[in-house]
Motif scaffolding. Structure first.
Motif, mmCIF file in Angstrom:
data_model
loop_
_atom_site.group_PDB
_atom_site.id
_atom_site.type_symbol
_atom_site.label_atom_id
_atom_site.label_comp_id
_atom_site.label_asym_id
_atom_site.label_seq_id
_atom_site.Cartn_x
_atom_site.Cartn_y
_atom_site.Cartn_z
ATOM 1 N N LYS A 60 -22.308 0.320 -30.605
ATOM 2 C CA LYS A 60 -22.960 1.616 -30.385
ATOM 3 C C LYS A 60 -22.802 2.422 -31.680
ATOM 4 C CE LYS A 60 -20.920 1.468 -25.676
ATOM 5 N NZ LYS A 60 -21.705 0.670 -24.801
ATOM 6 N N TRP A 110 -16.388 9.539 -25.796
ATOM 7 C CA TRP A 110 -17.295 8.813 -26.695
ATOM 8 C C TRP A 110 -18.494 9.650 -27.117
ATOM 9 C CZ3 TRP A 110 -17.976 3.161 -24.419
ATOM 10 C CH2 TRP A 110 -16.792 2.444 -24.650
ATOM 11 N N GLU A 147 -24.234 -1.272 -16.623
ATOM 12 C CA GLU A 147 -23.566 0.016 -16.875
ATOM 13 C C GLU A 147 -24.595 1.148 -16.975
ATOM 14 O OE1 GLU A 147 -21.340 0.302 -20.570
ATOM 15 O OE2 GLU A 147 -19.890 1.611 -19.564
ATOM 16 N N HIS A 205 -18.899 -11.489 -22.974
ATOM 17 C CA HIS A 205 -18.924 -10.296 -23.827
ATOM 18 C C HIS A 205 -17.916 -10.462 -24.973
ATOM 19 C CE1 HIS A 205 -19.381 -6.001 -24.555
ATOM 20 N NE2 HIS A 205 -18.064 -5.851 -24.516
ATOM 21 N N SER A 239 -20.033 -4.132 -29.116
ATOM 22 C CA SER A 239 -19.839 -3.323 -27.915
ATOM 23 C C SER A 239 -19.723 -1.841 -28.263
ATOM 24 C CB SER A 239 -18.632 -3.839 -27.145
ATOM 25 O OG SER A 239 -18.731 -3.412 -25.820
ATOM 26 N N ARG A 240 -18.607 -1.182 -27.979
ATOM 27 C CA ARG A 240 -18.504 0.233 -28.358
ATOM 28 C C ARG A 240 -18.631 0.382 -29.870
ATOM 29 N NH1 ARG A 240 -12.933 0.937 -25.371
ATOM 30 N NH2 ARG A 240 -13.969 -0.719 -24.182
ATOM 31 N N TRP A 255 -23.503 -6.633 -17.600
ATOM 32 C CA TRP A 255 -23.094 -5.224 -17.708
ATOM 33 C C TRP A 255 -23.816 -4.535 -18.879
ATOM 34 C CZ3 TRP A 255 -20.915 -1.645 -14.901
ATOM 35 C CH2 TRP A 255 -20.110 -0.624 -15.428
#
Ligand code: GTR
Length: 387
Positions: free
Chosen positions: A227, A273, A261, A365, A223-224, A314
């Motif tokens: 990224k 971010w 998103e 997720h 997820s983050r 999402w």
């Protein structure tokens, strides 16, 4: 709310494939001065650096490469961890610049039975610290260390809080203290850039550890964190492999599909971010000079595995798959043929024997044992350790 769908407000998220707007992706193999890129020489000397700069300037911020000093201290070592199966090393990586320093706590397990040096998976942990418990009193599918050790891989983790706390005020307390100029620049690094920077400092450490094969380091994130693992692998070509798990918007998924998103929403929820310039693309995806397939392409020719979860709309599973597909031509410049099908594979049908790999796991997720077991198969295939 069910099915992992987020609240719909004035900027209501779209989950309807029929409502995806028509879009044209920026051409990955055409330079800004309109020259077609036909070979890897032009890719590497012109287009690749150009794209790195576009991602830094418009999305993730600059990636400072210099620091005044780095120190590695083994703070804890256990030669017989996991009932003798692994060696535990906890390494404090302290990086100095601008008369200050950051301390990165690395947890590393190395399989005792494996031939050295051994390949390693490095997780950028964006969730609870207990996921990477060095004592193994707590075990978690998010970082299933025993599974990796049993498969002959070393496994490592760092926590994002050491680099930039995941908070819109506190993110400045870490790597950004080393690079104060970044704080005021519109293209300055923020939290996700700082997390990626931290993964590269672990890479610096791996190059000094004789038990670790620094030419076989997979950077992993969820997820983050996914990224960040993708941006880290794009920036730092020492990473041999990239795994970006459910990374969604401003990760592996195409922005222009505007599915799930969107940029306006991610910038509103997580202003810390991405850089200041990125706010210009709120509700304006088509103005971006890049899209996320180009970030995938920057990892070429190194193996890259992106995943989704079936209920995690999402993060736009279809948009993630299409991002991989649109990066294939850059892998092809290196003679690396993708084996991805033309359309997204079914749920729980991983495509592994390919430089661009993909699966859509059934469920929510998350980063699970199912995901990791496929990352191991992927590494076995690419490192030719058998299937
Ligand atoms: C969500 C965010 C996603 C993803 C996710 C996570 O709230 O909208 O982009 O990063 O958090 O990190 O689990």
């Amino acid at each position: 709310l069910t099915n992992g769908l987020h609240a719909q407000g004035p900027n209501e998220a779209n989950y309807d494939e029929a409502k995806v707007p028509k879009y044209v992706l920026p051409e990955v193999l055409r330079t800004t001065s309109n020259i077609e890129v036909k070979n890897k020489t032009t890719w590497e000397s012109v287009r690749r650096p150009e794209l790195i700069k576009l991602f830094e300037d418009n999305i993730y911020g600059q990636m400072p490469k210099k620091y005044s000093n780095i120190k590695y201290t083994v703070s804890n070592r256990d030669a017989n961890a996991m009932n003798g199966k692994a060696e535990l090393k906890q390494v404090l990586i302290e990086v100095f610049n601008n008369n200050t320093s950051v301390k990165i706590n690395l947890v590393l397990f190395v399989p005792n039975a494996a031939k050295k040096p051994v390949p390693v998976f490095l997780l950028i942990n964006n969730r609870g610290k207990e996921n990477t418990d060095p004592t193994r009193a707590t075990k978690s599918e998010f970082w299933p260390a025993e599974m990796l050790i049993d498969s002959g891989y070393a496994i490592a983790a760092i926590h994002v809080t050491d680099l930039a706390p995941d908070d819109k005020e506190k993110y400045v307390n870490g790597v950004l203290q080393l690079y104060p100029d970044q704080l005021t620049a519109d293209n300055g690094m923020k939290a996700i850039g700082a997390w990626a920077w931290g993964a590269s400092r672990v890479m610096d450490y791996f190059e000094t550890d004789k038990e670790i094969d620094a030419t076989k380091v997979a950077v992993v994130g969820h997820s983050r964190g996914g990224k960040a693992s993708l941006f880290a692998a794009a920036e730092d070509q020492r990473f041999a492999m990239c795994i970006t798990n459910c990374s969604g918007n401003t990760g592996a998924a195409l922005a222009r599909r505007q599915f799930g998103e969107r940029i306006n929403r991610i910038n509103a929820s997580f202003p810390h971010w991405f850089n200041t310039n990125y706010k210009k693309y709120n509700n304006n995806e088509n103005a971006l000079p890049v899209d996320q397939h180009m970030l995938i392409a920057l990892v070429a020719p190194r193996p890259l595995y992106a995943t989704n979860a079936s209920k995690d709309l999402w993060a736009d599973p279809t948009g993630t798959f299409l991002s991989l597909k649109n990066a294939e031509k850059v892998y092809a410049l290196y003679g690396k043929k993708s084996n991805l099908p033309a359309t997204p594979p079914g749920i729980n049908q991983p495509i592994i024997q390919s430089p661009l790999a993909y699966h859509n796991r059934e469920g929510d997720h998350n980063l699970t044992a199912y995901d990791w077991s496929n990352f191991i198969r992927f590494a076995n295939f690419h490192y030719k350790k058998g299937k």
